[in-house]
Design a protein around this motif. Structure first.
Motif, PDB file in Angstrom:
ATOM      1  N   ALA A 148       0.834  -1.198   0.000  1.00  0.00           N
ATOM      2  CA  ALA A 148       0.000   0.000   0.000  1.00  0.00           C
ATOM      3  C   ALA A 148       0.870   1.250   0.000  1.00  0.00           C
ATOM      4  O   ALA A 148       2.047   1.208   0.391  1.00  0.00           O
ATOM      5  CB  ALA A 148      -0.919  -0.003   1.221  1.00  0.00           C
ATOM      6  N   PRO A 149       0.310   2.373  -0.418  1.00  0.00           N
ATOM      7  CA  PRO A 149       1.063   3.630  -0.393  1.00  0.00           C
ATOM      8  C   PRO A 149       1.455   4.019   1.030  1.00  0.00           C
ATOM      9  O   PRO A 149       0.731   3.733   1.989  1.00  0.00           O
ATOM     10  CB  PRO A 149       0.072   4.646  -0.989  1.00  0.00           C
ATOM     11  N   ASP A 150       2.578   4.682   1.154  1.00  0.00           N
ATOM     12  CA  ASP A 150       3.020   5.122   2.482  1.00  0.00           C
ATOM     13  C   ASP A 150       2.316   6.387   2.947  1.00  0.00           C
ATOM     14  O   ASP A 150       2.510   6.845   4.073  1.00  0.00           O
ATOM     15  CB  ASP A 150       4.538   5.315   2.526  1.00  0.00           C
ATOM     16  N   ALA A 151       1.477   6.967   2.075  1.00  0.00           N
ATOM     17  CA  ALA A 151       0.678   8.145   2.420  1.00  0.00           C
ATOM     18  C   ALA A 151      -0.617   8.083   1.606  1.00  0.00           C
ATOM     19  O   ALA A 151      -0.752   7.278   0.683  1.00  0.00           O
ATOM     20  CB  ALA A 151       1.438   9.431   2.108  1.00  0.00           C
ATOM     21  N   ALA A 152      -1.573   8.929   1.955  1.00  0.00           N
ATOM     22  CA  ALA A 152      -2.857   8.932   1.256  1.00  0.00           C
ATOM     23  C   ALA A 152      -2.672   9.279  -0.217  1.00  0.00           C
ATOM     24  O   ALA A 152      -1.940  10.207  -0.569  1.00  0.00           O
ATOM     25  CB  ALA A 152      -3.803   9.916   1.914  1.00  0.00           C
ATOM     26  N   MET A 153      -3.347   8.528  -1.084  1.00  0.00           N
ATOM     27  CA  MET A 153      -3.253   8.717  -2.530  1.00  0.00           C
ATOM     28  C   MET A 153      -4.643   8.774  -3.156  1.00  0.00           C
ATOM     29  O   MET A 153      -4.833   8.309  -4.284  1.00  0.00           O
ATOM     30  CB  MET A 153      -2.448   7.570  -3.164  1.00  0.00           C
ATOM     31  N   SER A 154      -5.608   9.329  -2.444  1.00  0.00           N
ATOM     32  CA  SER A 154      -6.969   9.415  -2.971  1.00  0.00           C
ATOM     33  C   SER A 154      -7.006  10.261  -4.240  1.00  0.00           C
ATOM     34  O   SER A 154      -6.253  11.232  -4.382  1.00  0.00           O
ATOM     35  CB  SER A 154      -7.906  10.034  -1.932  1.00  0.00           C
ATOM     36  N   GLY A 155      -7.882   9.871  -5.160  1.00  0.00           N
ATOM     37  CA  GLY A 155      -8.064  10.630  -6.384  1.00  0.00           C
ATOM     38  C   GLY A 155      -6.975  10.412  -7.417  1.00  0.00           C
ATOM     39  O   GLY A 155      -6.919  11.132  -8.415  1.00  0.00           O
ATOM     40  N   MET A 156      -6.139   9.406  -7.241  1.00  0.00           N
ATOM     41  CA  MET A 156      -5.030   9.169  -8.172  1.00  0.00           C
ATOM     42  C   MET A 156      -5.448   8.365  -9.389  1.00  0.00           C
ATOM     43  O   MET A 156      -4.663   8.198 -10.320  1.00  0.00           O
ATOM     44  CB  MET A 156      -3.885   8.460  -7.452  1.00  0.00           C
ATOM     45  N   SER A 157      -6.666   7.814  -9.374  1.00  0.00           N
ATOM     46  CA  SER A 157      -7.175   7.025 -10.494  1.00  0.00           C
ATOM     47  C   SER A 157      -6.161   5.943 -10.857  1.00  0.00           C
ATOM     48  O   SER A 157      -5.734   5.180 -10.008  1.00  0.00           O
ATOM     49  CB  SER A 157      -7.497   7.925 -11.675  1.00  0.00           C
ATOM     50  N   HIS A 158      -5.713   5.899 -12.135  1.00  0.00           N
ATOM     51  CA  HIS A 158      -4.785   4.864 -12.575  1.00  0.00           C
ATOM     52  C   HIS A 158      -3.375   5.443 -12.790  1.00  0.00           C
ATOM     53  O   HIS A 158      -2.583   4.901 -13.566  1.00  0.00           O
ATOM     54  CB  HIS A 158      -5.281   4.232 -13.880  1.00  0.00           C
ATOM     55  N   ALA A 159      -3.073   6.531 -12.092  1.00  0.00           N
ATOM     56  CA  ALA A 159      -1.765   7.171 -12.253  1.00  0.00           C
ATOM     57  C   ALA A 159      -0.639   6.221 -11.861  1.00  0.00           C
ATOM     58  O   ALA A 159      -0.766   5.421 -10.928  1.00  0.00           O
ATOM     59  CB  ALA A 159      -1.692   8.428 -11.395  1.00  0.00           C
ATOM     60  N   ILE A 160       0.482   6.314 -12.587  1.00  0.00           N
ATOM     61  CA  ILE A 160       1.687   5.571 -12.250  1.00  0.00           C
ATOM     62  C   ILE A 160       2.843   6.550 -12.091  1.00  0.00           C
ATOM     63  O   ILE A 160       2.813   7.661 -12.617  1.00  0.00           O
ATOM     64  CB  ILE A 160       2.025   4.502 -13.302  1.00  0.00           C
ATOM     65  N   THR A 161       3.862   6.135 -11.369  1.00  0.00           N
ATOM     66  CA  THR A 161       5.007   6.996 -11.074  1.00  0.00           C
ATOM     67  C   THR A 161       6.093   6.778 -12.113  1.00  0.00           C
ATOM     68  O   THR A 161       6.562   5.648 -12.302  1.00  0.00           O
ATOM     69  CB  THR A 161       5.548   6.691  -9.671  1.00  0.00           C
TER      70      THR A 161
END
Length: 264
Positions: free
Chosen positions: A42-55
């Protein structure tokens, strides 16, 4: 890092967009843990609203948080979709048997499905041929009571574990808040819109900035076959979603036209 191998039990990847410490992901682990070996990424911080974004602009880290019998927990600086992609490529020897995402703090019904990092992670699982489900609870509070949601998430997961899922299909499951739920309805995504209003503010240095607010409008509140109707009337809403976004009726209509621009 030694890769995780399957044994005789199903291997279940759990992720979310609210972060590795969120109450919802702990509730989802509780819901599915009896069915197999669970690995949380899981993400180490909130990632709400990221949809299908990738880094793509920074490297990703993957750190083990804890381990016990049948449960390993990892965190990463990536998005929910990253969590699935990174797990498949760097953590597992073979693909997991299931991807489950959530339980999200807040609804992901109707058009919110397009913005949701929770659902984006489930979609990434489906893109990789893995049966995947996104779970959400209609409660935005950090200390939300997930006890009823755990019960229904477990029921839905158990059903698809036994019955199987079609390739390229993932499920968006939303659970009403509260203790009284009438049942589970399979339904379609409601047609709705977000009326977005940006509140204009000024920071202490005089710089103008904007804060996103807004509200959801259900464009078909009278139709009883939608996720919004189900949730409003006390039902868990289960919506099958496809990774194929082709609009086939338009495809066929265009093929029938004499249009030199397009090849049939």
């Amino acid at each position: 890092m030694e890769k995780i191998r399957k044994n005789h039990r199903p291997l279940i990847l759990v992720t979310n967009d609210d972060g590795v410490m969120a109450g919802g992901i702990k509730a989802l682990v509780e819901a599915v843990r009896s069915f197999g070996d669970v690995v949380v990424v899981a993400p180490d911080a909130a990632m709400s609203g990221m949809s299908h974004a990738i880094t793509v602009k920074v490297p990703l880290a993957l750190t083990k948080v804890s381990e016990e019998e049948g449960l390993k927990v990892y965190k990463t600086n990536g998005t929910p979709a990253d969590c699935v992609k990174l797990s498949i490529n760097a953590l597992f020897e073979d693909k997991p048997d299931f991807v489950v995402s959530g339980i999200n703090h807040g609804t992901n019904s109707s058009v919110s499905v397009h913005y949701s990092g929770t659902v984006g992670a489930a979609r990434e699982g489906a893109l990789n041929g893995i049966p995947s489900i996104g779970f959400s609870l209609l409660n935005y509070n950090a200390d939300a009571d997930f006890s009823t949601a755990v019960k229904y998430c477990r029921m839905v997961f158990d059903y698809f574990l036994r019955e199987g899922m079609e390739n390229g299909i993932y499920y968006n499951v939303n659970v009403p808040d509260g203790q009284t739920i009438k049942g589970i309805k399979v339904c379609r995504q409601a047609r709705g819109t977000w009326t977005e209003e940006f509140e204009k503010r000024v920071d202490p240095r005089g710089k103008i900035y904007f804060w996103l607010t807004g509200y959801f409008v259900n464009n078909e509140p009278e139709n009883d076959d939608t996720d919004e109707w189900a949730l409003t009337n006390g039902y868990v809403a289960v919506v099958p979603c496809s990774v194929d976004v082709t609009h086939y009726s338009s495809l066929e209509r265009l093929k029938q036209r004499e249009m030199p621009l397009f090849e049939k």
